[in-house]
Write an enzyme that holds these catalytic residues in place. Sequence first.
Site, PDB file in Angstrom:
ATOM      1  N   ASP A  22       0.856  -1.197   0.000  1.00 37.16           N
ATOM      2  CA  ASP A  22       0.000   0.000   0.000  1.00 37.16           C
ATOM      3  C   ASP A  22       0.885   1.238   0.000  1.00 37.16           C
ATOM      4  O   ASP A  22       2.023   1.206   0.470  1.00 37.16           O
ATOM      5  CB  ASP A  22      -0.900   0.026   1.249  1.00 37.16           C
ATOM      6  CG  ASP A  22      -2.126   0.898   1.066  1.00 37.16           C
ATOM      7  OD1 ASP A  22      -3.232   0.341   0.917  1.00 37.16           O
ATOM      8  OD2 ASP A  22      -1.988   2.151   1.050  1.00 37.16           O
ATOM      9  N   TYR A  29     -13.824   7.948 -12.869  1.00 32.28           N
ATOM     10  CA  TYR A  29     -13.854   6.658 -12.172  1.00 32.28           C
ATOM     11  C   TYR A  29     -14.550   5.603 -13.041  1.00 32.28           C
ATOM     12  O   TYR A  29     -14.064   4.480 -13.181  1.00 32.28           O
ATOM     13  CB  TYR A  29     -14.562   6.818 -10.830  1.00 32.28           C
ATOM     14  CG  TYR A  29     -14.544   5.586  -9.947  1.00 32.28           C
ATOM     15  CD1 TYR A  29     -13.364   5.180  -9.309  1.00 32.28           C
ATOM     16  CD2 TYR A  29     -15.693   4.837  -9.724  1.00 32.28           C
ATOM     17  CE1 TYR A  29     -13.345   4.060  -8.483  1.00 32.28           C
ATOM     18  CE2 TYR A  29     -15.678   3.717  -8.900  1.00 32.28           C
ATOM     19  CZ  TYR A  29     -14.509   3.342  -8.281  1.00 32.28           C
ATOM     20  OH  TYR A  29     -14.492   2.231  -7.460  1.00 32.28           O
ATOM     21  N   LYS A  67     -12.986   2.110 -14.430  1.00 39.44           N
ATOM     22  CA  LYS A  67     -13.500   0.782 -14.086  1.00 39.44           C
ATOM     23  C   LYS A  67     -14.041   0.043 -15.324  1.00 39.44           C
ATOM     24  O   LYS A  67     -13.920  -1.175 -15.417  1.00 39.44           O
ATOM     25  CB  LYS A  67     -14.546   0.886 -12.974  1.00 39.44           C
ATOM     26  CG  LYS A  67     -13.976   1.391 -11.630  1.00 39.44           C
ATOM     27  CD  LYS A  67     -12.851   0.486 -11.095  1.00 39.44           C
ATOM     28  CE  LYS A  67     -12.372   0.898  -9.707  1.00 39.44           C
ATOM     29  NZ  LYS A  67     -11.305   0.045  -9.173  1.00 39.44           N
TER      30      LYS A  67
HETATM   31  P1  NAD Z   1     -10.003   2.530   0.481  1.00 37.26           P
HETATM   32  O1  NAD Z   1      -9.710   3.957   0.171  1.00 37.26           O
HETATM   33  O2  NAD Z   1     -10.503   2.180   1.829  1.00 37.26           O
HETATM   34  O3  NAD Z   1      -8.716   1.619   0.198  1.00 37.26           O
HETATM   35  C1  NAD Z   1      -7.949   1.774  -0.950  1.00 37.26           C
HETATM   36  C2  NAD Z   1      -6.503   1.504  -0.598  1.00 37.26           C
HETATM   37  O4  NAD Z   1      -5.710   1.680  -1.788  1.00 37.26           O
HETATM   38  C3  NAD Z   1      -5.970   2.486   0.445  1.00 37.26           C
HETATM   39  O5  NAD Z   1      -5.346   1.792   1.497  1.00 37.26           O
HETATM   40  C4  NAD Z   1      -4.983   3.334  -0.336  1.00 37.26           C
HETATM   41  O6  NAD Z   1      -3.891   3.822   0.438  1.00 37.26           O
HETATM   42  C5  NAD Z   1      -4.521   2.370  -1.416  1.00 37.26           C
HETATM   43  N1  NAD Z   1      -3.925   3.067  -2.539  1.00 37.26           N
HETATM   44  C6  NAD Z   1      -4.400   4.179  -3.165  1.00 37.26           C
HETATM   45  N2  NAD Z   1      -3.541   4.566  -4.119  1.00 37.26           N
HETATM   46  C7  NAD Z   1      -2.512   3.686  -4.111  1.00 37.26           C
HETATM   47  C8  NAD Z   1      -1.322   3.560  -4.879  1.00 37.26           C
HETATM   48  N3  NAD Z   1      -1.002   4.461  -5.819  1.00 37.26           N
HETATM   49  N4  NAD Z   1      -0.515   2.506  -4.646  1.00 37.26           N
HETATM   50  C9  NAD Z   1      -0.813   1.612  -3.665  1.00 37.26           C
HETATM   51  N5  NAD Z   1      -1.905   1.697  -2.883  1.00 37.26           N
HETATM   52  C10 NAD Z   1      -2.751   2.724  -3.118  1.00 37.26           C
HETATM   53  O7  NAD Z   1     -11.040   2.069  -0.644  1.00 37.26           O
HETATM   54  P2  NAD Z   1     -11.752   0.648  -0.877  1.00 37.26           P
HETATM   55  O8  NAD Z   1     -13.201   0.908  -0.906  1.00 37.26           O
HETATM   56  O9  NAD Z   1     -11.227  -0.385   0.031  1.00 37.26           O
HETATM   57  O10 NAD Z   1     -11.306   0.378  -2.391  1.00 37.26           O
HETATM   58  C11 NAD Z   1     -10.558  -0.749  -2.810  1.00 37.26           C
HETATM   59  C12 NAD Z   1     -10.876  -1.040  -4.274  1.00 37.26           C
HETATM   60  O11 NAD Z   1     -12.266  -1.371  -4.387  1.00 37.26           O
HETATM   61  C13 NAD Z   1     -10.664   0.150  -5.210  1.00 37.26           C
HETATM   62  O12 NAD Z   1     -10.119  -0.298  -6.425  1.00 37.26           O
HETATM   63  C14 NAD Z   1     -12.066   0.677  -5.424  1.00 37.26           C
HETATM   64  O13 NAD Z   1     -12.188   1.384  -6.650  1.00 37.26           O
HETATM   65  C15 NAD Z   1     -12.848  -0.623  -5.424  1.00 37.26           C
HETATM   66  N6  NAD Z   1     -14.272  -0.473  -5.153  1.00 37.26           N
HETATM   67  C16 NAD Z   1     -14.704   0.156  -4.025  1.00 37.26           C
HETATM   68  C17 NAD Z   1     -16.065   0.318  -3.814  1.00 37.26           C
HETATM   69  C18 NAD Z   1     -16.613   1.030  -2.604  1.00 37.26           C
HETATM   70  O14 NAD Z   1     -17.783   1.431  -2.649  1.00 37.26           O
HETATM   71  N7  NAD Z   1     -15.875   1.207  -1.525  1.00 37.26           N
HETATM   72  C19 NAD Z   1     -16.987  -0.193  -4.749  1.00 37.26           C
HETATM   73  C20 NAD Z   1     -16.506  -0.839  -5.897  1.00 37.26           C
HETATM   74  C21 NAD Z   1     -15.153  -0.972  -6.079  1.00 37.26           C
END
Ligand code: NAD
Length: 279
Positions: free
Chosen positions: A37, A152, A156
């Site tokens: 991360d 976004y 995706k």
């Molecule tokens: P989150 O913000 O809680 O976690 C995302 C993590 O990615 C964080 O720990 C952040 O530090 C890390 N990160 C960001 N940029 C980075 C980089 N350049 N290199 C390495 N790490 C990096 O968000 P989440 O909800 O846990 O999201 C995780 C994945 O799920 C993402 O790809 C997001 O698009 C996808 N997603 C989330 C949702 C939602 O509603 N939360 C829905 C669909 C998809």
Amino acid sequence: MPKLQGRRVAITGGAQGIGRSIGEALIAAGARVALGDIQEALVKQAAAELGGGTTGYHVDVTDAVNFETFLDRATDDLGGLDVLVNNAGIMPIGPFLEESPNVTRRTVEIDVLGVMTGTRLAGTRFAKSGAGHIVNIASVMGTLASPNAATYCASKYAVVGFSAALRQEWRGTGVKISAICPGFVRTDLIAGMSAPGPLERFLVVNPEDVAAAVVAELVKGSSRTVFVPKLVGLVSRGTATLPAPVVDAAFRLSGGNKVTAELDHEKRASYQARIENQE
Ligand code: NAD
């Protein structure tokens, strides 16, 4: 015997949210895990808290050299690598014309190119051994477009298409690739956003639900596009056959457009600052 006994897995974006939950679920299923991360202190803390020999490393998925180093370290720690979960991602929300070019670029670099880099690096390793599984965390917004989330959605949609193309390209090679498309998941990423009542019940899940879907996909060993919850997939596939004006009207009538239009900016401020200042 646990379902994924001895499986060796690297997860990006593993410090918190969905990535951390995936790590936890995989460990419970018998796998061994390395987390990467951009938030170094938090990812090390998450690794220590998950236990089971989990390691945590700084990685910025936009830097291919750094990403390769993370995979090398994970491989050393775990004695090999069977799975990469490309989970790291950011989600800017707001009118596209008000989005800074820097945020647009950073989103594409992380959410699209980061996934492609990880897939290339791990895919090369897996192709040599004729086995391995890449799991890309996409989104329902990769199949259903939403206003105020143009960058976004673009990212995706790219991940869904990329994963589907490689599913065909890699057929018969032993290397699997899956795209997981969650609805909305209760993490920091949706801070300050809310869905109207019926939509909330239909669309919003917990990180553990996404993690369970990843475990199931690895156990099954298939290369699919998987929706969480499943109903979201039925709606997404159903709407794909309808004319655009009907889809747009249904989206408005269900309140879907409000999810990204009516933000609590105060609650979202710290997430917004995190994604704008992470370089
Ligand atoms: P989150 O913000 O809680 O976690 C995302 C993590 O990615 C964080 O720990 C952040 O530090 C890390 N990160 C960001 N940029 C980075 C980089 N350049 N290199 C390495 N790490 C990096 O968000 P989440 O909800 O846990 O999201 C995780 C994945 O799920 C993402 O790809 C997001 O698009 C996808 N997603 C989330 C949702 C939602 O509603 N939360 C829905 C669909 C998809």
